[in-house]
Design a protein around this motif. Structure first.
Motif, PDB file in Angstrom:
ATOM      1  N   ALA A  97       0.839  -1.201   0.000  1.00  0.00           N
ATOM      2  CA  ALA A  97       0.000   0.000   0.000  1.00  0.00           C
ATOM      3  C   ALA A  97       0.878   1.258   0.000  1.00  0.00           C
ATOM      4  O   ALA A  97       1.954   1.274   0.602  1.00  0.00           O
ATOM      5  CB  ALA A  97      -0.909  -0.009   1.230  1.00  0.00           C
ATOM      6  N   GLU A  98       0.396   2.308  -0.673  1.00  0.00           N
ATOM      7  CA  GLU A  98       1.134   3.579  -0.743  1.00  0.00           C
ATOM      8  C   GLU A  98       1.484   4.084   0.654  1.00  0.00           C
ATOM      9  O   GLU A  98       2.600   4.524   0.924  1.00  0.00           O
ATOM     10  CB  GLU A  98       0.295   4.644  -1.468  1.00  0.00           C
TER      11      GLU A  98
ATOM     12  N   MET B 268       1.922   2.498   3.315  1.00  0.00           N
ATOM     13  CA  MET B 268       2.949   1.696   3.976  1.00  0.00           C
ATOM     14  C   MET B 268       4.336   2.003   3.424  1.00  0.00           C
ATOM     15  O   MET B 268       5.333   1.796   4.117  1.00  0.00           O
ATOM     16  CB  MET B 268       2.643   0.202   3.822  1.00  0.00           C
TER      17      MET B 268
ATOM     18  N   LYS C  37      -8.826   4.843  16.860  1.00  0.00           N
ATOM     19  CA  LYS C  37      -9.801   4.275  15.913  1.00  0.00           C
ATOM     20  C   LYS C  37     -11.223   4.698  16.318  1.00  0.00           C
ATOM     21  O   LYS C  37     -12.053   5.013  15.469  1.00  0.00           O
ATOM     22  CB  LYS C  37      -9.687   2.750  15.919  1.00  0.00           C
TER      23      LYS C  37
ATOM     24  N   ILE D 215     -12.485  -5.433  15.939  1.00  0.00           N
ATOM     25  CA  ILE D 215     -12.274  -5.338  14.487  1.00  0.00           C
ATOM     26  C   ILE D 215     -10.839  -5.002  14.113  1.00  0.00           C
ATOM     27  O   ILE D 215     -10.426  -5.287  12.994  1.00  0.00           O
ATOM     28  CB  ILE D 215     -13.268  -4.360  13.800  1.00  0.00           C
ATOM     29  N   LEU D 216     -10.074  -4.431  15.025  1.00  0.00           N
ATOM     30  CA  LEU D 216      -8.649  -4.227  14.707  1.00  0.00           C
ATOM     31  C   LEU D 216      -7.872  -5.540  14.811  1.00  0.00           C
ATOM     32  O   LEU D 216      -6.686  -5.581  14.494  1.00  0.00           O
ATOM     33  CB  LEU D 216      -8.032  -3.164  15.620  1.00  0.00           C
TER      34      LEU D 216
ATOM     35  N   ASN E 140      -5.355  -8.394   9.768  1.00  0.00           N
ATOM     36  CA  ASN E 140      -5.229  -6.933   9.803  1.00  0.00           C
ATOM     37  C   ASN E 140      -3.845  -6.490   9.336  1.00  0.00           C
ATOM     38  O   ASN E 140      -3.720  -5.526   8.591  1.00  0.00           O
ATOM     39  CB  ASN E 140      -5.542  -6.393  11.201  1.00  0.00           C
TER      40      ASN E 140
ATOM     41  N   LYS F 161      -3.525  -4.266   6.044  1.00  0.00           N
ATOM     42  CA  LYS F 161      -2.869  -2.958   6.204  1.00  0.00           C
ATOM     43  C   LYS F 161      -1.680  -2.847   5.238  1.00  0.00           C
ATOM     44  O   LYS F 161      -1.437  -1.798   4.640  1.00  0.00           O
ATOM     45  CB  LYS F 161      -2.388  -2.807   7.648  1.00  0.00           C
TER      46      LYS F 161
ATOM     47  N   LEU G 281      -3.492  -3.023   1.169  1.00  0.00           N
ATOM     48  CA  LEU G 281      -4.635  -2.303   0.590  1.00  0.00           C
ATOM     49  C   LEU G 281      -4.443  -0.802   0.444  1.00  0.00           C
ATOM     50  O   LEU G 281      -4.107  -0.111   1.410  1.00  0.00           O
ATOM     51  CB  LEU G 281      -5.898  -2.533   1.429  1.00  0.00           C
ATOM     52  N   ASN G 282      -4.702  -0.311  -0.759  1.00  0.00           N
ATOM     53  CA  ASN G 282      -4.924   1.113  -0.953  1.00  0.00           C
ATOM     54  C   ASN G 282      -6.428   1.363  -0.888  1.00  0.00           C
ATOM     55  O   ASN G 282      -7.222   0.453  -1.172  1.00  0.00           O
ATOM     56  CB  ASN G 282      -4.384   1.552  -2.317  1.00  0.00           C
TER      57      ASN G 282
ATOM     58  N   SER H  20     -15.126  -6.033   8.144  1.00  0.00           N
ATOM     59  CA  SER H  20     -14.576  -5.006   9.045  1.00  0.00           C
ATOM     60  C   SER H  20     -13.088  -4.813   8.799  1.00  0.00           C
ATOM     61  O   SER H  20     -12.599  -3.687   8.734  1.00  0.00           O
ATOM     62  CB  SER H  20     -14.786  -5.405  10.504  1.00  0.00           C
ATOM     63  N   TYR H  21     -12.365  -5.908   8.695  1.00  0.00           N
ATOM     64  CA  TYR H  21     -10.909  -5.809   8.508  1.00  0.00           C
ATOM     65  C   TYR H  21     -10.597  -5.048   7.206  1.00  0.00           C
ATOM     66  O   TYR H  21      -9.700  -4.206   7.167  1.00  0.00           O
ATOM     67  CB  TYR H  21     -10.247  -7.186   8.455  1.00  0.00           C
TER      68      TYR H  21
ATOM     69  N   ASN I 166     -11.302  -1.425   7.587  1.00  0.00           N
ATOM     70  CA  ASN I 166     -10.277  -0.717   8.377  1.00  0.00           C
ATOM     71  C   ASN I 166      -9.275   0.009   7.491  1.00  0.00           C
ATOM     72  O   ASN I 166      -8.718   1.030   7.887  1.00  0.00           O
ATOM     73  CB  ASN I 166      -9.484  -1.706   9.254  1.00  0.00           C
ATOM     74  N   TYR I 167      -9.009  -0.548   6.327  1.00  0.00           N
ATOM     75  CA  TYR I 167      -7.984   0.031   5.435  1.00  0.00           C
ATOM     76  C   TYR I 167      -8.624   0.600   4.162  1.00  0.00           C
ATOM     77  O   TYR I 167      -7.976   0.723   3.135  1.00  0.00           O
ATOM     78  CB  TYR I 167      -6.891  -1.029   5.163  1.00  0.00           C
ATOM     79  N   ASP I 168      -9.901   0.936   4.281  1.00  0.00           N
ATOM     80  CA  ASP I 168     -10.660   1.563   3.206  1.00  0.00           C
ATOM     81  C   ASP I 168     -10.749   0.710   1.945  1.00  0.00           C
ATOM     82  O   ASP I 168     -10.941   1.234   0.847  1.00  0.00           O
ATOM     83  CB  ASP I 168     -10.098   2.960   2.885  1.00  0.00           C
TER      84      ASP I 168
END
Lengths: 395, 395
Positions: free
Chosen positions: A3-4, A6, A116, A280-281, B112, B116, B119-120, B137-138, B141-143
């Protein structure tokens, strides 16, 4: 492809962690006894013997299905939460109940849960430099924006004038960390009162809620009888994050809690939401055996005299070498002025002597370095002649 | 006020969790023995005795400073990661090294971390209904955006025609969960091969990387000698998420791992990034004592015969009552057809008999209910007459 978001994170990956890994590399080459690794806040004091005893008792007496099972509520075991609340009430004269406590995967887990819960994208989170660099990452996780208050390098109390100016209608939270990482400074009661008054006034002015997040992993680590004010008593919208990482020397076990008092605006919704965020996290619940352990060890203390001897010896030793540093009242860090403007250069010079320290830029305070003295006394004694040689390059 | 994103999450808060908490409430009123709580995948089989033995050995033999300390790498203890890699290699003929393993806070933590990492915002994640609702949900979390493949209610193998159509240039990941929660179905080798071929072709067509995420907490829970294909062998871009929650009955302890093989595109960057994600999401590292425990118990198994007896008794009993259900090959769930279209109505009716079951809508498959049979045998035996009474309302 990652991901960007990251990519930046990986590029700016923790200098602290890098140092720590470097320390292990050097130890492999020169032998651990010849490497002076002051990079990480990883306590060198063993967990109290009571921790071992508690674990064995739990294994002998508790039903393993419950002991190692999911907790009924994502916020943790009801009895553990009550024990924590009662202990806080006894110590600080508060009136929390079990429901106000959310057991978390350390303070880092707790901060993620509460951010969050609270942050909308673009919301501002104020931090006082120097501050633990992870606050920026945690805030960024939820698309919040860190707003820095510049460091007051005289005594490292927060700059309240600048604070007042930088609060905006978008300010959702303010993180304070006292005793402080990296300076060891404890915010005075006077500071806290002034800070609370400013926040109260700004809440009224903007008609917003500004949550004060007290990150308190070092609460128990104070010297010379210093008192650390309990922040919920000074400002209603205070949420406390705690960790047993330092107070019981259990950093790897990931156990801590959040306190969300009834006085907090929308307390009930925030409590429910913190439980959902825990789920959920991917934390789901704080590790169960360790929840029970900390409840059993609620009155245990780490060996403060160990850290205090390290503090005195290193502080005095470094001063004798000619280094500038304020004497910390808490935590287990010295925040030392770099003898050259670019403190990364100084860290590199120290590494030639197998001394590992962390640049202040990692804490938004360049020109300084952090020296974690949660190491063995031998490391300090053996490192001091090396620091002396290092000092000779500058003074 | 909580974050906008959390408002939905709180409103749609886990029906599974709600049921579980309801179970505890009912147990308080009617006595635990008169409540038939089939709501949560919380194993009723105790952790193997070897877990207790391992913990005591570790407490006796290991330096507590290391045992409870931060791990050198956020990915976990080097020796534990090697033990996990070697065990997988022995069992599945793979060739992982310690560096390919990231120890995680359970499978939920691992998912997660990897989402994380990958995902973008706007990236699509495909899941095959019925699926564990937390994937949504997961991903959120990262849209990311969950793209559902509708359920194949004949045999609950994934609908590959629909899958092929729904892969787009924005598809970043595909999550499979086999043995499956909630159906207990194991995806056949034929299914996996077809799925891999589709993904390979789509990667070429779009010039993208599509990561297959194998969520495998139930890998060890299979019956009748069923084989569960190890997915990294069928598709290069496969990342495995594992948990010891079910295989060692340690769900509360939050311990699992990710496998990121060298064959995965950008493997090295993804591994580094997964370590960083572990840190910044607040996990920091998987709980250290439990890391060492699972390494010591790497060849331990849970008591499968316990679950198998439950499976046979409940499956046969429900069929006799007139309920429709496929016989699960793995996990510890029955996915039963609701006798009325609105399965929430059926769940409500079951609750009148103190039977707690979860609506299929929670798994994107309305019209069905999930019954978790990881309970005591007594619960099943005592519940069956109640199920019989319940059945009489419909058949």
């Amino acid at each position: 492809m990652i991901a960007e978001k990251m990519k930046n994170m990986v590029a700016n990956s923790s200098a602290i962690r890098a140092m720590f890994e470097e320390g292990n590399r050097l130890a492999g080459i020169y032998g651990a006894e010849n490497v002076y690794d002051f990079s990480l806040g990883n306590p060198n004091v063993a967990a109290p013997e009571a921790v071992k005893k508690a674990i064995i008792e739990l294994l002998d007496e508790d039903d393993p299905v419950v002991l190692h099972g999911y907790t009924n509520s994502n916020a943790g075991y009801a009895d553990v939460r009550e024990t924590v609340a009662e202990s806080l009430n006894e110590r600080f004269g508060t009136s929390f109940e079990g429901k106000n406590i959310v057991m978390t995967v350390g303070a880092a887990g707790g901060l993620n849960v509460i951010l969050k819960t609270l942050l909308n994208p673009g919301d501002e989170v104020i931090a006082f430099a120097p501050y633990f660099g992870e606050y920026r990452s945690y805030t960024n996780n939820y698309d919040g924006v860190i707003v820095e208050i510049s460091p007051n390098t005289t005594d490292f109390q927060p700059k309240l004038d600048e604070f007042e100016i930088k609060i905006t209608p978008k300010t959702k939270a303010v993180i304070v960390n006292t005793p402080n990482n990296p300076t060891g400074v404890v915010y005075s009661e006077e500071t806290i009162k002034k800070m609370a008054a400013i926040m109260e006034a700004k809440q009224k002015e903007y008609g917003t809620d500004i949550y004060l997040i007290a990150d308190e992993p070092y609460r128990e680590l104070v010297y010379d009888g210093t008192e650390v004010p309990y922040l919920t008593k000074y400002y209603d919208n205070t949420i406390v994050g705690y960790s047993y990482s330092k107070s019981l020397s259990l950093p790897g076990e990931r156990i801590g809690y959040l306190v969300i008092p009834d006085e907090v605006e929308d307390s009930e919704t925030i409590l429910t939401s913190a439980g959902v965020a825990t789920r959920i996290l991917g934390f789901v619940n704080a590790p169960t055996l360790q929840q029970k352990v900390v409840a059993k060890c609620i009155n245990e203390k780490t060996d403060l005299s160990y850290y205090d001897r390290n503090r005195e010896t290193l502080y005095n030793g470094l001063k004798e070498c000619g280094f500038e540093c304020i004497k910390p009242q808490g935590a287990f860090y010295l925040f030392v002025k770099s003898p050259v403007a670019d403190e990364k250069e100084f860290c590199a010079a120290a590494k030639k002597y197998n001394i590992l320290i962390v640049p202040g830029s990692s804490f938004a305070c360049p020109g300084y370095v952090r020296i974690a003295y949660c190491v063995s006394y031998g490391t300090i004694v053996n490192a001091l002649p090396k620091f002396k040689e290092l000092a000779k390059e500058y003074f």
